[in-house]
Design a protein around this motif. Sequence first.
Motif, PDB file in Angstrom:
ATOM      1  N   LEU A 313       0.827  -1.202   0.000  1.00 38.55           N
ATOM      2  CA  LEU A 313       0.000   0.000   0.000  1.00 38.55           C
ATOM      3  C   LEU A 313       0.864   1.256   0.000  1.00 38.55           C
ATOM      4  O   LEU A 313       0.559   2.244  -0.689  1.00 38.55           O
ATOM      5  CB  LEU A 313      -0.935  -0.012   1.202  1.00 38.55           C
ATOM      6  CG  LEU A 313      -2.032  -1.077   1.188  1.00 38.55           C
ATOM      7  CD1 LEU A 313      -2.765  -1.115   2.521  1.00 38.55           C
ATOM      8  CD2 LEU A 313      -3.021  -0.850   0.049  1.00 38.55           C
ATOM      9  N   GLU A 314       1.942   1.230   0.773  1.00 41.93           N
ATOM     10  CA  GLU A 314       2.854   2.377   0.767  1.00 41.93           C
ATOM     11  C   GLU A 314       3.435   2.602  -0.625  1.00 41.93           C
ATOM     12  O   GLU A 314       3.554   3.743  -1.083  1.00 41.93           O
ATOM     13  CB  GLU A 314       3.996   2.153   1.762  1.00 41.93           C
ATOM     14  CG  GLU A 314       3.636   2.414   3.209  1.00 41.93           C
ATOM     15  CD  GLU A 314       4.888   2.448   4.062  1.00 41.93           C
ATOM     16  OE1 GLU A 314       5.488   3.536   4.179  1.00 41.93           O
ATOM     17  OE2 GLU A 314       5.273   1.387   4.608  1.00 41.93           O
ATOM     18  N   GLU A 315       3.819   1.535  -1.286  1.00 44.79           N
ATOM     19  CA  GLU A 315       4.397   1.675  -2.623  1.00 44.79           C
ATOM     20  C   GLU A 315       3.397   2.305  -3.583  1.00 44.79           C
ATOM     21  O   GLU A 315       3.777   3.023  -4.518  1.00 44.79           O
ATOM     22  CB  GLU A 315       4.849   0.319  -3.157  1.00 44.79           C
ATOM     23  CG  GLU A 315       5.474   0.412  -4.531  1.00 44.79           C
ATOM     24  CD  GLU A 315       6.103  -0.899  -4.983  1.00 44.79           C
ATOM     25  OE1 GLU A 315       5.885  -1.282  -6.139  1.00 44.79           O
ATOM     26  OE2 GLU A 315       6.795  -1.524  -4.182  1.00 44.79           O
ATOM     27  N   GLN A 316       2.117   2.054  -3.354  1.00 46.84           N
ATOM     28  CA  GLN A 316       1.086   2.625  -4.209  1.00 46.84           C
ATOM     29  C   GLN A 316       0.636   4.010  -3.730  1.00 46.84           C
ATOM     30  O   GLN A 316      -0.356   4.541  -4.213  1.00 46.84           O
ATOM     31  CB  GLN A 316      -0.128   1.688  -4.245  1.00 46.84           C
ATOM     32  CG  GLN A 316       0.164   0.350  -4.902  1.00 46.84           C
ATOM     33  CD  GLN A 316      -1.056  -0.549  -4.926  1.00 46.84           C
ATOM     34  OE1 GLN A 316      -1.933  -0.469  -4.065  1.00 46.84           O
ATOM     35  NE2 GLN A 316      -1.118  -1.417  -5.922  1.00 46.84           N
ATOM     36  N   SER A 317       1.386   4.585  -2.778  1.00 46.63           N
ATOM     37  CA  SER A 317       1.065   5.902  -2.203  1.00 46.63           C
ATOM     38  C   SER A 317      -0.288   5.904  -1.507  1.00 46.63           C
ATOM     39  O   SER A 317      -0.946   6.943  -1.423  1.00 46.63           O
ATOM     40  CB  SER A 317       1.119   6.996  -3.286  1.00 46.63           C
ATOM     41  OG  SER A 317       2.422   7.078  -3.842  1.00 46.63           O
ATOM     42  N   ARG A 318      -0.682   4.764  -0.994  1.00 48.86           N
ATOM     43  CA  ARG A 318      -1.936   4.650  -0.238  1.00 48.86           C
ATOM     44  C   ARG A 318      -1.593   4.624   1.250  1.00 48.86           C
ATOM     45  O   ARG A 318      -1.909   3.708   1.996  1.00 48.86           O
ATOM     46  CB  ARG A 318      -2.688   3.389  -0.677  1.00 48.86           C
ATOM     47  CG  ARG A 318      -3.115   3.447  -2.134  1.00 48.86           C
ATOM     48  CD  ARG A 318      -3.448   2.086  -2.694  1.00 48.86           C
ATOM     49  NE  ARG A 318      -4.611   1.479  -2.063  1.00 48.86           N
ATOM     50  CZ  ARG A 318      -5.027   0.244  -2.313  1.00 48.86           C
ATOM     51  NH1 ARG A 318      -4.379  -0.498  -3.203  1.00 48.86           N
ATOM     52  NH2 ARG A 318      -6.077  -0.239  -1.708  1.00 48.86           N
ATOM     53  N   ASP A 319      -0.911   5.697   1.685  1.00 43.46           N
ATOM     54  CA  ASP A 319      -0.359   5.716   3.041  1.00 43.46           C
ATOM     55  C   ASP A 319      -1.429   5.705   4.120  1.00 43.46           C
ATOM     56  O   ASP A 319      -1.226   5.116   5.189  1.00 43.46           O
ATOM     57  CB  ASP A 319       0.544   6.944   3.206  1.00 43.46           C
ATOM     58  CG  ASP A 319       1.762   6.888   2.314  1.00 43.46           C
ATOM     59  OD1 ASP A 319       2.612   6.018   2.538  1.00 43.46           O
ATOM     60  OD2 ASP A 319       1.854   7.706   1.371  1.00 43.46           O
ATOM     61  N   HIS A 320      -2.558   6.339   3.863  1.00 36.49           N
ATOM     62  CA  HIS A 320      -3.620   6.342   4.871  1.00 36.49           C
ATOM     63  C   HIS A 320      -4.113   4.916   5.138  1.00 36.49           C
ATOM     64  O   HIS A 320      -4.380   4.546   6.294  1.00 36.49           O
ATOM     65  CB  HIS A 320      -4.776   7.241   4.414  1.00 36.49           C
ATOM     66  CG  HIS A 320      -4.445   8.695   4.399  1.00 36.49           C
ATOM     67  ND1 HIS A 320      -4.293   9.427   5.555  1.00 36.49           N
ATOM     68  CD2 HIS A 320      -4.206   9.552   3.363  1.00 36.49           C
ATOM     69  CE1 HIS A 320      -3.987  10.678   5.246  1.00 36.49           C
ATOM     70  NE2 HIS A 320      -3.931  10.772   3.922  1.00 36.49           N
ATOM     71  N   GLU A 321      -4.220   4.109   4.087  1.00 35.49           N
ATOM     72  CA  GLU A 321      -4.628   2.718   4.275  1.00 35.49           C
ATOM     73  C   GLU A 321      -3.532   1.914   4.959  1.00 35.49           C
ATOM     74  O   GLU A 321      -3.804   1.061   5.810  1.00 35.49           O
ATOM     75  CB  GLU A 321      -4.973   2.088   2.926  1.00 35.49           C
ATOM     76  CG  GLU A 321      -6.210   2.680   2.269  1.00 35.49           C
ATOM     77  CD  GLU A 321      -6.451   2.089   0.896  1.00 35.49           C
ATOM     78  OE1 GLU A 321      -6.812   0.894   0.826  1.00 35.49           O
ATOM     79  OE2 GLU A 321      -6.263   2.806  -0.108  1.00 35.49           O
ATOM     80  N   ALA A 322      -2.281   2.186   4.601  1.00 36.47           N
ATOM     81  CA  ALA A 322      -1.163   1.477   5.227  1.00 36.47           C
ATOM     82  C   ALA A 322      -1.121   1.755   6.726  1.00 36.47           C
ATOM     83  O   ALA A 322      -0.844   0.850   7.528  1.00 36.47           O
ATOM     84  CB  ALA A 322       0.154   1.895   4.578  1.00 36.47           C
ATOM     85  N   ILE A 323      -1.405   2.980   7.113  1.00 35.35           N
ATOM     86  CA  ILE A 323      -1.427   3.331   8.539  1.00 35.35           C
ATOM     87  C   ILE A 323      -2.417   2.454   9.288  1.00 35.35           C
ATOM     88  O   ILE A 323      -2.119   1.915  10.361  1.00 35.35           O
ATOM     89  CB  ILE A 323      -1.771   4.827   8.711  1.00 35.35           C
ATOM     90  CG1 ILE A 323      -0.584   5.684   8.281  1.00 35.35           C
ATOM     91  CG2 ILE A 323      -2.158   5.139  10.157  1.00 35.35           C
ATOM     92  CD1 ILE A 323      -0.905   7.161   8.131  1.00 35.35           C
TER      93      ILE A 323
END
Length: 373
Positions: A313-323
């Motif tokens: 998810l971080e790699e896809q710039s989906r940081d809010h979901e990764a959190i």
Amino acid sequence: MTIWRLALMALGMVAGGCAPGPNGGDAVALGSEGASSPNRSVLGSYLAGRQAERSFDLEVAAGFLGHALEQDPENLELRQRTFLLLVTGGRIREALPHGKVLLAQRPGSPVEVLTQIVEVVLAGDYQEAERLVGTLDGRRHSALIRPLVLAWVKVGLGDGDGAIQALAPLANDRGLVSLHALHRALISDVMGRAEMEEAYRSLMDRASEPSLRMVQLLGNYLERRGSGQDAQALYDAYRRRQPESALLTAVTSARPIAPIIADARAGLSEALFNLAGAFYQDRDVGLGLIYARLAIHAWPTGPMAKLLLGEILEEQSRDHEAIGIYRKVANDGPLVHQAQIRLARALARTDRLDEAITVLRDVARATPPQPDA
């Protein structure tokens, strides 16, 4: 990519099909009416859904494509896209009906079959799971998928001999022998087989520089057999190679130590995690994401698949979901250290610097001195 290379990647993980593309802008610009608007055409919903998918807004994308599918229910390509988006977004149970329709028309597709297998395993129906494994088609990854999944299904049926036999094809490929050794040891452990110690010794002999997961599994075995010093030496050696990795410390109390992989469901999740890691390392991010979601669905408390999912998810710039994923890693286990470091990184990338600093301070307070090199 060869099967043996894929397997080697699986064993090296800490931590496509439906791989979203680069960031494509704001899906709302195409979909301001909303997915459920009666005025939206099939084509309009489809285009809005694909735009949302390119922006990694998978929930919105699934909504638009689902609306298009309601108007064109015989469109199998649209149904498969909707199915994959739901699985990729972790909405496994919503995806199941679509998967059944697809399998009725296109039997044997691995992701559709595996989604059904995970669900029946959760219900305890290992006979149906065995039947479903037999429907897997002969696609390029089936030589890796089928033996792993069938072996753990056999464990669920109480058939230890059958599980070892199902796993045997992996030993016939030089690139798969380490993966075979890992799951043979785990199956022998779960089933209490006589060759358990020999299987673990074979695994240790092959693991010159084991991954974090391998270190965890081997260390857990050593601790349970009363070899805490050997386990601690294994942990210390790993931390010298990977100083920012998980805090692994041998248990010194007399309390019983539970196995990490204790049953067929956890074993199936481990197999799916291995596959997810292999796909991800081969840059098939979509399949890596799908298999990580299936691994978590099979065993929601397992931490390793969550770490891998967060990384993707971080790699896809989906940081809010990764959190959100990193926060779900159990706070009393050895992997919480690694999860907290990644959590701080994701918080910083979303401009939540104060929260990131607080997390890192907590990590520093909990980190003991590193062993001498």
